[in-house]
Design a protein around this motif. Sequence first.
Motif, PDB file in Angstrom:
ATOM      1  N   GLU A 219      46.876  42.953  32.043  1.00  0.00           N
ATOM      2  CA  GLU A 219      46.441  41.573  32.260  1.00  0.00           C
ATOM      3  C   GLU A 219      45.656  41.042  31.069  1.00  0.00           C
ATOM      4  OE1 GLU A 219      44.332  41.707  35.990  1.00  0.00           O
ATOM      5  OE2 GLU A 219      45.913  42.910  36.911  1.00  0.00           O
TER       6      GLU A 219
ATOM      7  N   ASP B 176      40.452  44.329  40.305  1.00  0.00           N
ATOM      8  CA  ASP B 176      40.127  42.993  40.804  1.00  0.00           C
ATOM      9  C   ASP B 176      38.621  42.733  40.736  1.00  0.00           C
ATOM     10  OD1 ASP B 176      42.787  42.532  41.309  1.00  0.00           O
ATOM     11  OD2 ASP B 176      42.650  42.935  43.471  1.00  0.00           O
TER      12      ASP B 176
ATOM     13  N   VAL C  38      37.699  41.848  37.144  1.00  0.00           N
ATOM     14  CA  VAL C  38      38.084  40.461  36.837  1.00  0.00           C
ATOM     15  C   VAL C  38      37.073  39.489  37.441  1.00  0.00           C
ATOM     16  CG1 VAL C  38      39.822  38.682  37.225  1.00  0.00           C
ATOM     17  CG2 VAL C  38      40.536  40.995  36.589  1.00  0.00           C
TER      18      VAL C  38
ATOM     19  N   LEU D 287      44.254  46.642  34.109  1.00  0.00           N
ATOM     20  CA  LEU D 287      43.597  45.537  33.412  1.00  0.00           C
ATOM     21  C   LEU D 287      44.237  45.277  32.052  1.00  0.00           C
ATOM     22  CD1 LEU D 287      39.899  46.412  34.275  1.00  0.00           C
ATOM     23  CD2 LEU D 287      41.116  44.349  35.007  1.00  0.00           C
TER      24      LEU D 287
END
Length: 313
Positions: A211, A301, A304, A208
């Motif tokens: 990102e 994922d 997110v 993460l």
Amino acid sequence: MKAQRAVWGETLVKLAREDSRVVVLDADLATSTQAVNMANELPESFLEMGIAEANMVGVAMGMTTLGYRPWLSTFGVFLTSRSLDQIRVLVSQTHAPVRVCAAYSGLLNGSAGKTHQDLEDLATMRAMPNMVVLAPADEFELAAMMAWIAEYDGPVYLRVARDAVAPVFDESYEFKPEAVVRIRDGADVTLVSTGVQTSRTLEAAQLLAGEGIEARVVHVPSLKPLDVAGLVSELADAKVVVTVEEHSIIGGLGGLVAEVVADELPGVRVVRHGLADKWSESAPTPYLLEKYGLGPRQVADKVVEVLNGGNEK
């Protein structure tokens, strides 16, 4: 990097050499659990009870009345399901110092079959009075926990994983009963995990970060007892809390965190991520981690999705 079961077997021998009260009772799975170490090195401290888990629990309780400190060796599901009545009445109600050691715990049991998976154990044992419930993150925390357990005068449920995970701690780690442990800082989301899933959750946080999302990671090694004030302190400033566990989302870590937040932090959003309320299947580890959303990429994922306003479960 060593598997928890290997460290469990090695540490038992060490503890038994230091304390003649330490004995291991095995239910015909010593090679798998690594209790075979005790059988080979200290056979006088090893008792093979056969495939008779309920009887094994009764014998262990009886041995505590003679001053022994027995450790039980078998797959977790055979303790929390097949022997639950004996653990409840003979061990928990009497506060006997029996160490209920759940090998091959959780989802990842080496394709031994879904009947051998136990995804409800933390919920079952957490609800049992007098029972300490521990789930170590890695080999170092397991060894530290076992040293503490050896001195504890009461019943303990210890969750031991089959396979190795990337270490979270190192040899300097000291286990502190009840305490929660922050292992990564971050202000965008708070991830709370337990057991070996914490290693994968930490890897997810690192993904993460790549990102642009900074996740705080909090490890809960002791589901009971719990430092409630310490957990509240870790969650008080959270924008959203995501619990991640290799266990049913009902009654385990997610349930524990939700209970604390409901009592102490009603404004904090909690999303429980783990196994849904259905039976799992048996398969190789990579397949299961992906299917049930527990691999680092799948956890990342999910986070997110949550941050983007996705499903709350």
